[in-house]
Design an enzyme around this catalytic site. Structure first.
Site, PDB file in Angstrom:
ATOM      1  N   SER A  43     -11.489  19.405  64.143  1.00  0.00           N
ATOM      2  CA  SER A  43     -10.150  18.890  64.543  1.00  0.00           C
ATOM      3  C   SER A  43     -10.264  19.046  66.465  1.00  0.00           C
ATOM      4  CB  SER A  43      -9.498  20.686  64.387  1.00  0.00           C
ATOM      5  OG  SER A  43      -8.795  20.291  65.160  1.00  0.00           O
TER       6      SER A  43
ATOM      7  N   TYR B 258      -9.354  30.096  63.959  1.00  0.00           N
ATOM      8  CA  TYR B 258      -9.628  28.247  63.528  1.00  0.00           C
ATOM      9  C   TYR B 258      -9.857  27.888  64.346  1.00  0.00           C
ATOM     10  CZ  TYR B 258      -7.758  23.832  61.566  1.00  0.00           C
ATOM     11  OH  TYR B 258      -7.763  22.662  61.910  1.00  0.00           O
TER      12      TYR B 258
HETATM   13  N1  LIG Z   1      -3.450  18.512  59.290  1.00  0.00           N
HETATM   14  C1  LIG Z   1      -3.858  19.066  60.254  1.00  0.00           C
HETATM   15  O1  LIG Z   1      -2.780  18.685  61.374  1.00  0.00           O
HETATM   16  C2  LIG Z   1      -5.460  19.272  60.532  1.00  0.00           C
HETATM   17  C3  LIG Z   1      -5.487  18.999  61.648  1.00  0.00           C
HETATM   18  C4  LIG Z   1      -6.774  19.078  62.445  1.00  0.00           C
HETATM   19  C5  LIG Z   1      -7.870  19.252  60.953  1.00  0.00           C
HETATM   20  N2  LIG Z   1      -7.531  19.729  59.818  1.00  0.00           N
HETATM   21  C6  LIG Z   1      -9.024  20.204  59.017  1.00  0.00           C
HETATM   22  O2  LIG Z   1      -8.397  18.677  57.937  1.00  0.00           O
HETATM   23  C7  LIG Z   1      -9.083  19.777  56.505  1.00  0.00           C
HETATM   24  C8  LIG Z   1      -7.953  19.837  55.515  1.00  0.00           C
HETATM   25  O3  LIG Z   1      -6.681  20.492  55.578  1.00  0.00           O
HETATM   26  P1  LIG Z   1      -5.724  19.842  55.664  1.00  0.00           P
HETATM   27  O4  LIG Z   1      -5.066  18.862  56.842  1.00  0.00           O
HETATM   28  O5  LIG Z   1      -5.798  18.372  54.226  1.00  0.00           O
HETATM   29  O6  LIG Z   1      -4.675  20.841  54.944  1.00  0.00           O
HETATM   30  P2  LIG Z   1      -4.578  21.086  53.407  1.00  0.00           P
HETATM   31  O7  LIG Z   1      -3.505  19.656  52.678  1.00  0.00           O
HETATM   32  O8  LIG Z   1      -3.856  22.562  53.288  1.00  0.00           O
HETATM   33  O9  LIG Z   1      -5.287  21.148  52.781  1.00  0.00           O
HETATM   34  C9  LIG Z   1      -7.038  21.851  52.206  1.00  0.00           C
HETATM   35  C10 LIG Z   1      -7.446  21.499  51.275  1.00  0.00           C
HETATM   36  O10 LIG Z   1      -9.063  22.675  51.197  1.00  0.00           O
HETATM   37  C11 LIG Z   1      -8.659  23.448  50.418  1.00  0.00           C
HETATM   38  N3  LIG Z   1      -9.280  24.884  50.614  1.00  0.00           N
HETATM   39  C12 LIG Z   1      -9.144  25.614  51.224  1.00  0.00           C
HETATM   40  N4  LIG Z   1      -9.735  26.475  51.170  1.00  0.00           N
HETATM   41  C13 LIG Z   1     -10.671  26.474  50.239  1.00  0.00           C
HETATM   42  C14 LIG Z   1     -11.203  27.479  49.272  1.00  0.00           C
HETATM   43  N5  LIG Z   1     -11.657  28.740  49.401  1.00  0.00           N
HETATM   44  N6  LIG Z   1     -12.363  26.735  47.916  1.00  0.00           N
HETATM   45  C15 LIG Z   1     -11.987  25.353  47.983  1.00  0.00           C
HETATM   46  N7  LIG Z   1     -10.875  24.842  48.249  1.00  0.00           N
HETATM   47  C16 LIG Z   1     -10.396  25.416  49.955  1.00  0.00           C
HETATM   48  C17 LIG Z   1      -7.552  23.167  49.611  1.00  0.00           C
HETATM   49  O11 LIG Z   1      -7.562  22.930  47.999  1.00  0.00           O
HETATM   50  P3  LIG Z   1      -6.723  24.729  47.637  1.00  0.00           P
HETATM   51  O12 LIG Z   1      -5.767  25.445  47.849  1.00  0.00           O
HETATM   52  O13 LIG Z   1      -6.604  24.116  46.034  1.00  0.00           O
HETATM   53  O14 LIG Z   1      -8.210  25.616  46.914  1.00  0.00           O
HETATM   54  C18 LIG Z   1      -6.828  21.628  50.037  1.00  0.00           C
HETATM   55  O15 LIG Z   1      -7.058  21.184  48.785  1.00  0.00           O
HETATM   56  C19 LIG Z   1      -8.953  21.239  56.958  1.00  0.00           C
HETATM   57  O16 LIG Z   1     -10.919  21.364  57.131  1.00  0.00           O
HETATM   58  C20 LIG Z   1      -8.527  20.886  58.254  1.00  0.00           C
HETATM   59  O17 LIG Z   1      -8.879  22.113  59.256  1.00  0.00           O
HETATM   60  C21 LIG Z   1      -5.624  19.369  59.678  1.00  0.00           C
END
Ligand SMILES: NC(=O)c1ccc[n+]([C@@H]2O[C@H](COP(=O)([O-])OP(=O)(O)OC[C@H]3O[C@@H](n4cnc5c(N)ncnc54)[C@H](OP(=O)(O)O)[C@@H]3O)[C@@H](O)[C@H]2O)c1
Length: 249
Positions: free
Chosen positions: A138, A151
């Site tokens: 991130s 986080y």
């Molecule tokens: N969105 C942002 O602004 C942003 C910015 C910087 C970095 N990121 C990073 O991008 C990555 C993806 O996040 P996103 O933004 O796409 O959020 P999201 O839509 O909430 O997706 C998160 C994904 O992680 C999975 N997950 C969470 N806990 C899990 C577990 N214990 N076992 C297996 N799968 C798990 C969820 O699947 P299930 O719920 O089905 O398990 C979901 O598919 C993360 O690492 C996040 O920190 C996001």
């Protein structure tokens, strides 16, 4: 790197960035395996995206991580790319004693799981051409939002760890990318929003994926997409001003 003809395992492919990567890599002619905890989502996605392979798996559980690697070795030994994407994000008040039952899974998901999975997958990926690990960190790895201290610390730790991983694995020819997204409009942090359809103001996932794919294609191993690049450059210099401005939904 060659973005066609790979077999790619993406943790957390049931929504947001992981799902968008899956769709994009399928479009480019790769075989894609996604994991997640929500069986209904996995089922809906496998109906909608023929060819995608789904696996119910919780990255918080070390035994399930080992089982996932064993399952991949047995059923998809051609897997040559691991994308450590699964992540969760909590707001934490540091003025009161921490509830460790709440915090530990955040650390396990965002830091311990990708570190462990990487080690389990090195022997599998290493057998195949174009072997690659991508860790999704991130922009907040470089400048934390104080309201989400754990986080941001896990993402900073993943940034540091990814440098070491890249250094160690270069001798055995496994490429290591860090993909650092800016704020992207996904389900991250949904649990703290009364109206789940409300955006947190991030860029559209499609815009993020276009930037990330460009970096991956061109072997930019530290891919800071959008405003993450500015955060990486300025680091703690913008900490006060950024946090003074932030209002979380
Ligand atoms: N969105 C942002 O602004 C942003 C910015 C910087 C970095 N990121 C990073 O991008 C990555 C993806 O996040 P996103 O933004 O796409 O959020 P999201 O839509 O909430 O997706 C998160 C994904 O992680 C999975 N997950 C969470 N806990 C899990 C577990 N214990 N076992 C297996 N799968 C798990 C969820 O699947 P299930 O719920 O089905 O398990 C979901 O598919 C993360 O690492 C996040 O920190 C996001």
């Amino acid at each position: 790197m060659n973005i066609k003809g790979n077999t790619i395992l993406i943790t957390g492919g049931t929504s947001g960035i992981g799902l968008a990567f899956a769709e994009e890599f399928i479009k480019e002619g790769n075989q894609v395996i996604i994991t997640g905890r929500r069986a209904d989502r996995l089922e809906e996605i496998s109906k909608r995206l023929p060819g995608i392979i789904t696996k119910l798996s919780d990255v918080v559980d070390a035994a399930q991580r080992t089982e996932l690697a064993d399952w991949v070795k047995q059923n998809h030994p051609e897997t040559n790319i691991l994308i450590n994407n699964a992540g969760v994000q909590l707001v934490v008040d540091l003025k009161t004693p921490l509830d460790l039952d709440r915090i530990a899974p955040e650390i396990e998901t965002n830091f311990i799981a990708p570190v462990h999975l990487g080690s389990l997958f090195v022997p599998i990926l290493g057998e195949n051409a174009n072997a690659t690990i991508m860790n999704v960190t991130s922009g907040l790895a470089f400048v934390p939002i104080a309201l989400m201290p754990i986080y941001c610390a896990t993402k900073a730790a993943m940034h540091s760890f990814t440098l070491s991983l890249r250094y160690q694995l270069k001798d055995i020819g496994i490429k290591v990318f860090e993909i650092a997204p800016p704020s992207v409009d996904t389900e991250l942090g949904h649990d703290r929003r009364a109206d789940k359809s409300q955006s947190h103001g991030g860029i559209p996932v499609s815009e993020f994926i276009a930037g990330a794919m460009d970096a991956i294609r061109n072997d930019v191993y530290e891919a800071t997409v959008g405003m993450s690049a500015g955060l990486r450059e300025k680091r703690e210099a913008v900490f006060e001003s950024m946090n003074d401005r932030i209002k979380l939904i």
